[in-house]
Enzyme design. Structure first.
Site, short mmCIF file in Angstrom:
data_model
loop_
_atom_site.label_atom_id
_atom_site.label_comp_id
_atom_site.label_asym_id
_atom_site.label_seq_id
_atom_site.Cartn_x
_atom_site.Cartn_y
_atom_site.Cartn_z
N LYS A 146 -39.32 -10.29 -9.96
CA LYS A 146 -38.86 -10.13 -11.32
C LYS A 146 -39.45 -11.10 -12.12
O LYS A 146 -39.41 -12.32 -11.59
CB LYS A 146 -37.41 -9.72 -11.19
CG LYS A 146 -36.80 -9.67 -12.64
CD LYS A 146 -35.32 -9.34 -12.55
CE LYS A 146 -34.57 -8.95 -13.91
NZ LYS A 146 -33.22 -8.59 -13.93
N SER A 221 -31.18 -4.64 -15.87
CA SER A 221 -32.72 -5.31 -16.47
C SER A 221 -33.81 -5.22 -15.47
O SER A 221 -34.78 -5.54 -15.69
CB SER A 221 -32.41 -6.80 -17.07
OG SER A 221 -31.71 -7.43 -15.87
N SER A 245 -27.46 -5.57 -12.78
CA SER A 245 -28.94 -5.08 -13.30
C SER A 245 -29.70 -5.05 -12.06
O SER A 245 -31.05 -4.55 -12.05
CB SER A 245 -29.39 -6.60 -13.88
OG SER A 245 -29.16 -6.82 -15.21
#
Length: 585
Positions: A146, A221, A245
Site C-alpha cells: 500500500k 482505503s 480499511s
C-alpha cells in the site's frame, strides 16, 4: 522536493510501465426476511453458563506444499521449486497483466527494480552453495504494498499530491521483514488520500475500480491492494487498517483481509493517520496466504518501541500468538485430511452474533452472512445471539478520536518539514497555507478541520474526552463477551460494493464503517473471509464478506477457524471458486 500538478489517468509509472490505473422481487424479499427471523429464533440466549471452550483440532502443520492448496503463494512456490517457472517469469506475467488492466490498482510500479530483484532471487535459488538452505515460501513471490507504507528509494505518497515526490530513505519494518524473506515488491497500490475514505475516490491518482464490476468501487482505503489481489495483479498485498480499511475492501472484492491486534505488527514506517488505531495487515486470496504473511510481518527488528513492548508481552503472556499452542500462524492452518473430526471440525467452539449488526443491513448481505453462520453451526460450533448496547456508539466515537489524531499527525505536512516545497519563496504563513491548500484533497481538509474543532479549547471535554470514555466502554463490553465466547460473527459491511460517486455526502460515507470501527476502538483482531456471492439488479455477481472478531493476540486461532470456514464454504459452493477471471496459477 518539487511540487507538480496532479496526475491524470493513464497514470505515470515508476520505472517504465504505463498502468491504467464499473432488486430482488417482493417474494424473494419475504423469503429472506422469513429466513432471518427463523434463524435468529434458533440462536440460544446468551448466558453466563455458555461454553467458553477454545479447544481446536490438533493436527500436523500445513506448511508443506500440497497439490490441493488454494494458496496462491504456495502454488507459485511449488512451481518455482520444481523449476517449472522462475521468479523472473512470474514477475513478468504480473507486470503484463498490470499493463493490460484498466482498474488503476497501482499508484506506482517498480518495473526495473522488480525485474532485477526477481532475477536476483532466481540466482540465489540456483546457487549450489546455498542449495541446502531452506527457503521461505515467499522467496521470489511478487507482492504489492500500500502506498502509505515506506519503501526505500521508491515513491510513497499516501495517495496525496502533497507527498507526490516523496521517496523515503528507509524501509518500513514490515517491508524489511519481507525483503529478508526474498519477496519481489511490484509497486505501491492506490488508496484514499492518507487513508481517509472508503472508496479510493479521494486518491489524488484517480479512483480504483472493482474487478467484479468496474462501475463500482473496491472499497477503501486499501482498495488498490484488495482489487490487485482480486484481479490477480499480485500474489498478495499489504494494507493498513484504521477503521476497517483492510476488511471492507476485502469484502467488496471477495478477498481475505486480516486486521491484527493493535501492536501485533510494527507500524514503524507507516504514514500515520490515527496513531492509536493504525494497523498493517495482509490482503490475500486465501486464509492460508494471510497466515504465511503474518509469520513474516510479526518479526521484531527493534526499530519500534510498540513492537518491542509487544514482543515482551507475548513471551510472558498465556494468551500469546496462538491459544492452541501453535508456534506459528501457519501451524493453525489444517488441511481437511488432517482434521480430527471432519464432520464437526468446529466442535467445542462457541461464537456470538451481535444483534445490533443486523440493524439496517442490506437484505442481500444479510442473507449471505446468515448462510455462513448456518455453515458455522453445521460444522459443530454453537452460535448465540448477544446484545452490545455500546455498538452503535462506536461510529461517532471513532470519528471524533480518529479525526482528532489526524489533525495532529497531518500538521507536519507544511511544505517546510514535510510535503511539497514549491512555495518557500513566500513568507512563512503564506507558504504553509499554499502548500496545504494545494497539497491536500477535499476529504483530508474536511477531516483536519473537524479534528481541530474537537480538540479546541471549550470543546475537547464535550467531544474528545467523552469519546475516549465511550472507547473504554466498548472495549470493556467486547472483552467481557470474549471471556465467554471464542469470537464474534458479524457482517463485514452493511451493503454490497457501492457504485462510483454514490456516497458523495461525508456522513453517508462514514456510516459505511459501522461494522468495523468497534474492532479498532478495542484493539482486537478481525478476519474477513468471503461469504455467499449475491447478484445485483443487473444480475452482476458481487462478493460480500463475514467478519470474525477474535480475542486480543488470538490471530492464530482466528486464522485456523477462518481456514475451516473457507474450506467448507468453497466445498458447498457458497461462492464462485475463482476470481472474476480464471485463476492465473
Amino acid at each position: 522536493m518539487t511540487f507538480s500538478p496532479p496526475l491524470s489517468p493513464p497514470l505515470r509509472a515508476r520505472g517504465g510501465v504505463g498502468v491504467n490505473c464499473k432488486k430482488n422481487n417482493n417474494n424473494n424479499a419475504k423469503k429472506k426476511k422469513k429466513k432471518k427471523k427463523n434463524f435468529c429464533r434458533r440462536f440460544a440466549t446468551a448466558s453466563s453458563n455458555a461454553s467458553s471452550s477454545s479447544s481446536s483440532s490438533s493436527s500436523s502443520s500445513s506448511s508443506e506444499i500440497d497439490g490441493t492448496t488454494k494458496s496462491v503463494i504456495k502454488k507459485i512456490a511449488q512451481k518455482l521449486q520444481s523449476g517449472e517457472l522462475t521468479s523472473l517469469r512470474v514477475t513478468e506475467m504480473y507486470l503484463k497483466r498490470m499493463k493490460d488492466s484498466s482498474l488503476n490498482c497501482y499508484a506506482s510500479v517498480n518495473e526495473e527494480d522488480a525485474l532485477e530483484r526477481a532475477a536476483e532471487m532466481d540466482r540465489e535459488r540456483m546457487n549450489p552453495e546455498r542449495g541446502e538452505k531452506k527457503r521461505s515460501l515467499l522467496h521470489g513471490i511478487p507482492i504489492a504494498v500500500k502506498d502509505n507504507i515506506c519503501t526505500k528509494n521508491t515513491y510513497t505518497t499516501a495517495g496525496s499530491k502533497i507527498l507526490r515526490e516523496y521517496r523515503p530513505d528507509f524501509d518500513a519494518d514490515v517491508v524489511k521483514h519481507l525483503n529478508k524473506e526474498g519477496v519481489v515488491v511490484l509497486g505501491k497500490t492506490n488508496m484514499d488520500e492518507f487513508g481517509m475514505g472508503s472508496t479510493t475516490e479521494s486518491s489524488a491518482y484517480a479512483p480504483t475500480s472493482n474487478p467484479w464490476d468496474e462501475s463500482r468501487v473496491p472499497g477503501g482505503s486499501s482498495g488498490g491492494s484488495a482489487a490487485a489481489v482480486a484481479a490477480q495483479l499480485c500474489a498478495a498485498s499489504l494494507g493498513s487498517d484504521t477503521g476497517g480499511s483492510i476488511r471492507q475492501p476485502a469484502a467488496f472484492c471477495g478477498t481475505v483481509g486480516l486486521k491484527p491486534s493493535y501492536g501485533r505488527v510494527s507500524r514503524h514506517g507507516l504514514l500515520a493517520y490515527a496513531s492509536s488505531f493504525d494497523c498493517i495487515g495482509p490482503i490475500t486470496s486465501s486464509v492460508e496466504d494471510a497466515a504465511i504473511l503474518m509469520d513474516v510481518l510479526c518479526g521484531n527488528t527493534g526499530d519500534d518501541n510498540n513492537s518491542n513492548l509487544d514482543a515482551k508481552y507475548f513471551d510472558s503472556s498465556n494468551n500469546n500468538s496462538s491459544s492452541s499452542g501453535s508456534s506459528s500462524f501457519t501451524d493453525a492452518i489444517v488441511s481437511k485430511e488432517n482434521l480430527v473430526d471432519v464432520a464437526a471440525p468446529l466442535k467445542g467452539k462457541t461464537f456470538a452474533v451481535i444483534k445490533e449488526t443486523f440493524t439496517g443491513l442490506d437484505e442481500k448481505v444479510s442473507a449471505s452472512v446468515m448462510e455462513s453462520i448456518e455453515l458455522v453451526e453445521s460444522l459443530g460450533a454453537k452460535v448465540h445471539e448477544v446484545s452490545c448496547p455500546t455498538f452503535l456508539f462506536g461510529l461517532p466515537a471513532y470519528y471524533i478520536l480518529a479525526l482528532s489524531e489526524a489533525s495532529s499527525n497531518l500538521a507536519r505536512y507544511d511544505g517546510i518539514r514535510f510535503g511539497a516545497q514549491d512555495y518557500l519563496n513566500m513568507d512563512l504563513v503564506d507558504s504553509i497555507k499554499s502548500s496545504r491548500f494545494e497539497g491536500f484533497g477535499a476529504e483530508v481538509k474536511r477531516r483536519i478541520l473537524m479534528g481541530t474543532y474537537t480538540l479546541s479549547e471549550g470543546y475537547s471535554d464535550a467531544y474528545y474526552k467523552r469519546a475516549q470514555e465511550v472507547r473504554r466502554l466498548i472495549y470493556a463490553e467486547m472483552t467481557q463477551h470474549l471471556q465467554t465466547y471464542d469470537g464474534f460473527l458479524t457482517p463485514a459491511t452493511s451493503s454490497l460494493a457501492y457504485m462510483k460517486n454514490e456516497n458523495q455526502e461525508p456522513l453517508a460515507m462514514f456510516t459505511g464503517d459501522l461494522m468495523t470501527v468497534n474492532v479498532n476502538l478495542s484493539g482486537l483482531p478481525a478476519l474477513v473471509i468471503r461469504s455467499k456471492d449475491s447478484a445485483d439488479e443487473n444480475n452482476t455477481l458481487l462478493p460480500s464478506g463475514i467478519q470474525i472478531i477474535g480475542k486480543k493476540y488470538g490471530e492464530a486461532e482466528l486464522l485456523g477457524v477462518g481456514h475451516i470456514i473457507e474450506m467448507f464454504s468453497a466445498e458447498r459452493k457458497l461462492y464462485k471458486d475463482a476470481f472474476p477471471e480464471a485463476s492465473l496459477f
